[in-house]
Design an enzyme around this catalytic site. Structure first.
Site, short mmCIF file in Angstrom:
data_model
loop_
_atom_site.label_atom_id
_atom_site.label_comp_id
_atom_site.label_asym_id
_atom_site.label_seq_id
_atom_site.Cartn_x
_atom_site.Cartn_y
_atom_site.Cartn_z
N LYS A 34 -10.76 5.82 -18.34
CA LYS A 34 -11.96 7.08 -18.84
C LYS A 34 -10.06 6.90 -19.98
O LYS A 34 -9.51 5.43 -20.64
CB LYS A 34 -12.16 8.21 -19.19
N TYR A 59 -18.03 16.70 -13.28
CA TYR A 59 -18.47 15.16 -13.60
C TYR A 59 -19.10 15.07 -12.02
O TYR A 59 -19.49 15.44 -10.77
CB TYR A 59 -17.38 14.22 -12.92
N ASP A 75 -9.58 18.89 -13.41
CA ASP A 75 -9.44 17.64 -14.11
C ASP A 75 -8.45 17.51 -14.85
O ASP A 75 -10.22 17.62 -16.05
CB ASP A 75 -10.98 16.92 -13.22
N ARG A 127 0.29 -1.21 -0.14
CA ARG A 127 -0.03 0.27 -0.29
C ARG A 127 1.07 1.00 -0.02
O ARG A 127 0.51 2.36 -0.78
CB ARG A 127 -0.74 0.15 0.97
C1 LIG Z 1 -15.03 8.78 -14.70
C2 LIG Z 1 -14.69 10.68 -14.16
C3 LIG Z 1 -14.07 10.72 -12.79
C4 LIG Z 1 -13.97 10.05 -11.64
O1 LIG Z 1 -13.30 8.35 -12.19
P1 LIG Z 1 -13.27 7.51 -11.30
O2 LIG Z 1 -12.80 6.53 -12.28
O3 LIG Z 1 -14.59 7.05 -11.91
O4 LIG Z 1 -13.41 7.36 -10.25
C5 LIG Z 1 -13.51 12.30 -12.55
N1 LIG Z 1 -13.69 12.96 -13.30
C6 LIG Z 1 -13.88 12.61 -14.69
C7 LIG Z 1 -14.23 14.35 -15.61
C8 LIG Z 1 -15.11 11.96 -15.33
O5 LIG Z 1 -15.29 11.51 -16.83
#
Ligand SMILES: *Cc1c(COP(=O)(O)O)cnc(C)c1O
Length: 464
Positions: free
Chosen positions: A287, A184, A262, A132
């Site tokens: 993604k 998101y 992000d 971890r």
């Molecule tokens: C999917 C997504 C998240 C969250 O990510 P996870 O891996 O699903 O926890 C955050 N920001 C954006 C823009 C996303 O598309």
């Protein structure tokens, strides 16, 4: 907890798609005629393009088509001259993956499943004690991610939201967060429903207007959370401008707020927020960065040593390794297809407004050209009608899979109001324009003819 929502000046500026379009393709001018009221069947895209003698005119539709006539011009030359960030491929292939670090000289990093590591003597070890807090495979990935983002440090987490949560743990009760109002759905839910319970105050602000960020700053502001392009309405936030304003305003503060971007929609391939002044980049690796729709993971990349130490302390990562390179390269192909699909949607008169940061009609197209070097495969549009039409459209699609998430090989479609953004409070959804007729597509790698046919059929079914 306070939630401040600012008015949406964005949607009013988007062009409404009219009944005919003038397009320029490879130096030739075309007029695209569309069926009236959706009753006349639409021809396949190739057939509705006919040579135009250039009639001109000054109606609102002409004005719009004038603007849209640029759409097809840029993709080809822009893509031909497209250049990734210097050394991108080399770094992503090699940084953190040097064979010399393994006794076996493995060219691909071995997956280390060990939870614990043998020590020479108490507290005398190879640098690994317990997985971890550090794992050889995870180390490779973190170095590779940092290289991709042009950052000093990379940290992986069990999911994108776990990364968000960990960054938020840097704050304390009483601190204030400024968050872009269109983010998101899960980020909105986390800040709104969880972070607020820890005594943090959140302001959801339209950060596309830099002045709004300035006005929202309080002496307790510790974090500014930006997403650009936003999900699902693809607005852009000027990262450089926001960072400059925040830095100038807080220059003499003892504890300075940090700016997090992000970067999920762009991936490190098209946008590098740290180079634009941001303190941290957050990714949902689930993604585009992974691209295979088979991993849930998140990351934070940053340069600051002290913040990195604190984040490492909170880190709790799930061990999943992927080869980043192969996945980054999918994005270019997605981009070509996106533009073709865009044209199809544009030529349909049952779509009233279309949003893509790659369209010159996007109100922030120029900003996009400055801060990104490409566009995502994300496309959002309003279908004429309401929930019923949206449902029919999504139900008829065969190749676009009705599923949440984005950025994978396979094309996906969804209705943000009922799916990804259902957790956003009704009132805020209304302000943001996340209505029941707003449809989000993630364009994947299938044959473009099939994607077009799929959309055409579904659009026809939705209005008949
Ligand atoms: C999917 C997504 C998240 C969250 O990510 P996870 O891996 O699903 O926890 C955050 N920001 C954006 C823009 C996303 O598309």
């Amino acid at each position: 907890m306070t939630i401040a929502v600012t008015r949406n000046r964005f949607l009013n500026k988007l062009p409404v798609i009219g009944p005919s379009l003038k397009l320029t393709l490879g130096g030739n001018s075309f007029t695209v005629r569309m069926s009236r009221q959706g009753k006349q069947p639409m021809s396949p895209t190739g057939q509705i393009l006919e040579n135009s003698s250039g009639t001109g005119g000054n109606t609102p539709v002409d004005h719009i088509t004038e603007k849209l006539s640029h759409i097809l011009v840029p993709p080809a030359p822009e893509m031909a001259g497209f250049k990734p960030f210097p050394k991108f491929s080399t770094d992503v292939l090699h940084v953190g993956q040097e064979p010399e670090q393994w006794n076996s000289m493995a060219v691909v990093p071995p997956i280390s499943m060990a939870s614990t590591f043998k020590q020479f003597a108490p507290a005398e070890h190879t640098g690994f004690e317990y997985s971890r807090s550090g794992n050889p495979t995870r180390n490779c990935l973190e170095k590779s991610l940092a290289a991709a983002e042009g950052a000093k440090h990379g940290l992986c987490f069990a999911s994108g939201l776990a990364a968000t949560m960990t960054v938020t743990h840097l704050l304390q009760a009483g601190d204030h967060i400024i968050c872009m109002d269109d983010v998101y759905g899960g980020s909105n839910r986390y800040f709104n429903k969880c972070a607020s319970k820890m005594g943090l105050e959140i302001s959801f602000i339209d950060c596309t207007v830099v002045q709004n960020v300035l006005q929202a700053l309080t002496p307790r502001t510790r974090m500014i959370w930006i997403e650009t392009p936003t999900n699902p309405t693809l607005k852009l936030v000027d990262i450089t401008a926001v960072c400059q304003v925040v830095r100038a305003e807080t220059a003499d503060w003892e504890v300075k707020p940090f700016v997090v971007v992000d970067n999920t929609f762009m991936s490190a391939y098209f946008q590098r927020p740290l180079s634009l002044g941001a303190d941290m980049v957050m990714h949902s690796l689930s993604k585009y960065m992974n691209g295979h729709s088979d991993v849930i993971m998140g990351a934070i990349c940053l340069n600051d040593d002290e913040l990195t130490e604190k984040l490492r302390f909170f880190q709790n990562c799930k061990l999943l390794y992927f080869c980043p390179l192969e996945k980054f390269f999918t994005i270019m192909t997605i981009k070509v297809k996106l533009f073709i699909v865009l044209v199809l949607v544009l030529t349909s008169n049952i779509v009233c407004v279309i949003i893509s940061e790659g369209l010159p009609s996007h109100p922030q197209y120029e900003l996009g050209k400055r801060q990104m070097i490409g566009y995502s495969g994300m496309l959002t549009f309003y279908i004429k009608g309401g929930l019923e039409e949206s449902r029919k459209f999504l139900k008829t699609l065969k190749i676009f899979t009705l599923a949440e998430s984005l950025g994978g090989f396979e094309s996906l479609c969804e209705l943000p109001s009922l799916q990804t953004h259902a957790s956003v409070p009704d009132e805020q959804r209304k302000v943001l324009g996340i209505t029941d007729s707003l449809i989000r597509l993630s364009v994947g790698l299938e044959d473009v003819e099939d994607l077009i046919e799929d959309i055409e059929k579904a659009l026809r079914a939705a209005v008949s």
